[in-house]
Design an enzyme around this catalytic site. Sequence first.
Site, PDB file in Angstrom:
ATOM      1  N   SER A 143       0.854  -1.205   0.000  1.00 15.08           N
ATOM      2  CA  SER A 143       0.000   0.000   0.000  1.00 15.08           C
ATOM      3  C   SER A 143       0.877   1.237   0.000  1.00 15.08           C
ATOM      4  CB  SER A 143      -0.878   0.027   1.255  1.00 15.08           C
ATOM      5  OG  SER A 143      -1.481   1.295   1.419  1.00 15.08           O
ATOM      6  N   TYR A 156      -1.984   0.040  10.067  1.00 18.90           N
ATOM      7  CA  TYR A 156      -2.123  -0.690   8.790  1.00 18.90           C
ATOM      8  C   TYR A 156      -0.862  -0.466   7.947  1.00 18.90           C
ATOM      9  CZ  TYR A 156      -3.782  -1.191   3.900  1.00 18.90           C
ATOM     10  OH  TYR A 156      -3.915  -1.501   2.566  1.00 18.90           O
TER      11      TYR A 156
HETATM   12  N1  LIG Z   1      -8.537  -0.297  -1.833  1.00 17.94           N
HETATM   13  C1  LIG Z   1      -7.486   0.444  -1.606  1.00 17.94           C
HETATM   14  O1  LIG Z   1      -7.531   1.688  -1.654  1.00 17.94           O
HETATM   15  C2  LIG Z   1      -6.162  -0.198  -1.284  1.00 17.94           C
HETATM   16  C3  LIG Z   1      -5.034   0.612  -1.275  1.00 17.94           C
HETATM   17  C4  LIG Z   1      -3.803   0.041  -0.998  1.00 17.94           C
HETATM   18  C5  LIG Z   1      -3.712  -1.316  -0.757  1.00 17.94           C
HETATM   19  N2  LIG Z   1      -4.827  -2.086  -0.762  1.00 17.94           N
HETATM   20  C6  LIG Z   1      -4.651  -3.511  -0.503  1.00 17.94           C
HETATM   21  O2  LIG Z   1      -5.222  -4.243  -1.555  1.00 17.94           O
HETATM   22  C7  LIG Z   1      -5.654  -5.527  -1.083  1.00 17.94           C
HETATM   23  C8  LIG Z   1      -7.105  -5.745  -1.486  1.00 17.94           C
HETATM   24  O3  LIG Z   1      -7.906  -4.782  -0.790  1.00 17.94           O
HETATM   25  P1  LIG Z   1      -9.319  -4.300  -1.319  1.00 17.94           P
HETATM   26  O4  LIG Z   1      -9.310  -2.826  -1.326  1.00 17.94           O
HETATM   27  O5  LIG Z   1      -9.694  -5.039  -2.546  1.00 17.94           O
HETATM   28  O6  LIG Z   1     -10.218  -4.738  -0.083  1.00 17.94           O
HETATM   29  P2  LIG Z   1     -11.511  -5.634   0.034  1.00 17.94           P
HETATM   30  O7  LIG Z   1     -12.462  -5.350  -1.085  1.00 17.94           O
HETATM   31  O8  LIG Z   1     -11.960  -5.482   1.431  1.00 17.94           O
HETATM   32  O9  LIG Z   1     -10.917  -7.096  -0.203  1.00 17.94           O
HETATM   33  C9  LIG Z   1     -10.098  -7.719   0.736  1.00 17.94           C
HETATM   34  C10 LIG Z   1      -9.965  -9.182   0.342  1.00 17.94           C
HETATM   35  O10 LIG Z   1      -9.133  -9.817   1.303  1.00 17.94           O
HETATM   36  C11 LIG Z   1      -9.755 -11.021   1.688  1.00 17.94           C
HETATM   37  N3  LIG Z   1      -9.395 -11.392   3.051  1.00 17.94           N
HETATM   38  C12 LIG Z   1      -9.502 -10.658   4.186  1.00 17.94           C
HETATM   39  N4  LIG Z   1      -9.107 -11.390   5.255  1.00 17.94           N
HETATM   40  C13 LIG Z   1      -8.748 -12.608   4.764  1.00 17.94           C
HETATM   41  C14 LIG Z   1      -8.288 -13.794   5.355  1.00 17.94           C
HETATM   42  N5  LIG Z   1      -8.110 -13.900   6.686  1.00 17.94           N
HETATM   43  N6  LIG Z   1      -8.010 -14.863   4.559  1.00 17.94           N
HETATM   44  C15 LIG Z   1      -8.197 -14.785   3.231  1.00 17.94           C
HETATM   45  N7  LIG Z   1      -8.631 -13.685   2.604  1.00 17.94           N
HETATM   46  C16 LIG Z   1      -8.918 -12.615   3.372  1.00 17.94           C
HETATM   47  C17 LIG Z   1     -11.251 -10.766   1.574  1.00 17.94           C
HETATM   48  O11 LIG Z   1     -11.921 -11.987   1.343  1.00 17.94           O
HETATM   49  P3  LIG Z   1     -12.831 -12.778   2.395  1.00 17.94           P
HETATM   50  O12 LIG Z   1     -13.493 -11.778   3.285  1.00 17.94           O
HETATM   51  O13 LIG Z   1     -13.786 -13.531   1.505  1.00 17.94           O
HETATM   52  O14 LIG Z   1     -11.882 -13.694   3.092  1.00 17.94           O
HETATM   53  C18 LIG Z   1     -11.289  -9.898   0.323  1.00 17.94           C
HETATM   54  O15 LIG Z   1     -11.367 -10.705  -0.820  1.00 17.94           O
HETATM   55  C19 LIG Z   1      -5.427  -5.514   0.427  1.00 17.94           C
HETATM   56  O16 LIG Z   1      -4.209  -6.147   0.745  1.00 17.94           O
HETATM   57  C20 LIG Z   1      -5.345  -4.033   0.746  1.00 17.94           C
HETATM   58  O17 LIG Z   1      -4.630  -3.790   1.914  1.00 17.94           O
HETATM   59  C21 LIG Z   1      -6.047  -1.564  -1.024  1.00 17.94           C
END
Ligand SMILES: NC(=O)c1ccc[n+]([C@@H]2O[C@H](COP(=O)([O-])OP(=O)(O)OC[C@H]3O[C@@H](n4cnc5c(N)ncnc54)[C@H](OP(=O)(O)O)[C@@H]3O)[C@@H](O)[C@H]2O)c1
Length: 250
Positions: A143, A156
């Site tokens: 991130s 985080y």
């Molecule tokens: N969106 C942003 O602005 C942003 C920015 C920087 C980085 N990121 C990173 O990008 C990645 C995806 O985030 P997102 O924004 O797409 O968030 P999201 O829509 O909340 O998706 C998070 C994913 O992680 C999975 N997850 C959470 N806990 C888990 C566990 N214990 N075991 C297996 N899977 C798990 C969830 O699936 P289940 O609940 O089905 O397990 C979900 O598919 C993350 O690493 C996040 O930190 C996001």
Amino acid sequence: MDIQLDGKVALVTGASSGLGERFAAALAESGARVALAARQLDKLDALRATIVKAGGAAFPIALDVTKVAEIEPAVERIEREFGPIDILINNSGVSVQKRFGDYTEADFDFMMDTNAKGALFVAQSVGRRMLARGQGRIINIASVAAVKVVPGIGAYGMTKAAVVQMTKGMAVEWGRRGVNVNAILPGYIETGMNRDYWATEGGKKLVSLLPRKRVGQPSDLDGLIVYLASDASHFVNGAIISADDGMAAA
Ligand SMILES: NC(=O)c1ccc[n+]([C@@H]2O[C@H](COP(=O)([O-])OP(=O)(O)OC[C@H]3O[C@@H](n4cnc5c(N)ncnc54)[C@H](OP(=O)(O)O)[C@@H]3O)[C@@H](O)[C@H]2O)c1
């Protein structure tokens, strides 16, 4: 340059929503067969149906990355059903929005267990197999908060800084054995993790402070993820790549 991933097998963790869902679809559209891992199997089944309808191949598998004992059997099963994994998108992640003065031990453990510990042991299980075959691509999703102070998600950011350092260490250990390990540092991308926030006053104010006053969409990372997953990126190893619309640089 038209990059194709035909014949490759990818594993995307956190494929049930947001970035992971889009990464899986983008890899499938480029020809990879994609294993979809997360806890919510119903969502993975729905994504599989969408991918198959579009002519691709996908294999859903329930996996909680915080349960380290579950990782190895899940990876084994994917390889048995689908073939050797060439590409790992280590994407599962969670965030708790708080100031440093308010975080609890449970908040910290929740984020660290998923974002850092889970990412390490998924990469270890898949990486060992890639090393035995002398090839592979691991893409860790960190991130912008790993390298820039982003108020409200400080702890985080600590977990994502761990992912950055893990990426560099693995790249050094594993790169010479054919496994490239890189990290993407997304900026603000509209997903389930933050969608409600952008409609709030605080969210609107934050957007107004961003370099180009906009939040990205998961598809904004399609080109980068497909490139890093492909053979075209063979000279890229240990790279920490910002995909944040200029946020870290500002
Ligand atoms: N969106 C942003 O602005 C942003 C920015 C920087 C980085 N990121 C990173 O990008 C990645 C995806 O985030 P997102 O924004 O797409 O968030 P999201 O829509 O909340 O998706 C998070 C994913 O992680 C999975 N997850 C959470 N806990 C888990 C566990 N214990 N075991 C297996 N899977 C798990 C969830 O699936 P289940 O609940 O089905 O397990 C979900 O598919 C993350 O690493 C996040 O930190 C996001």
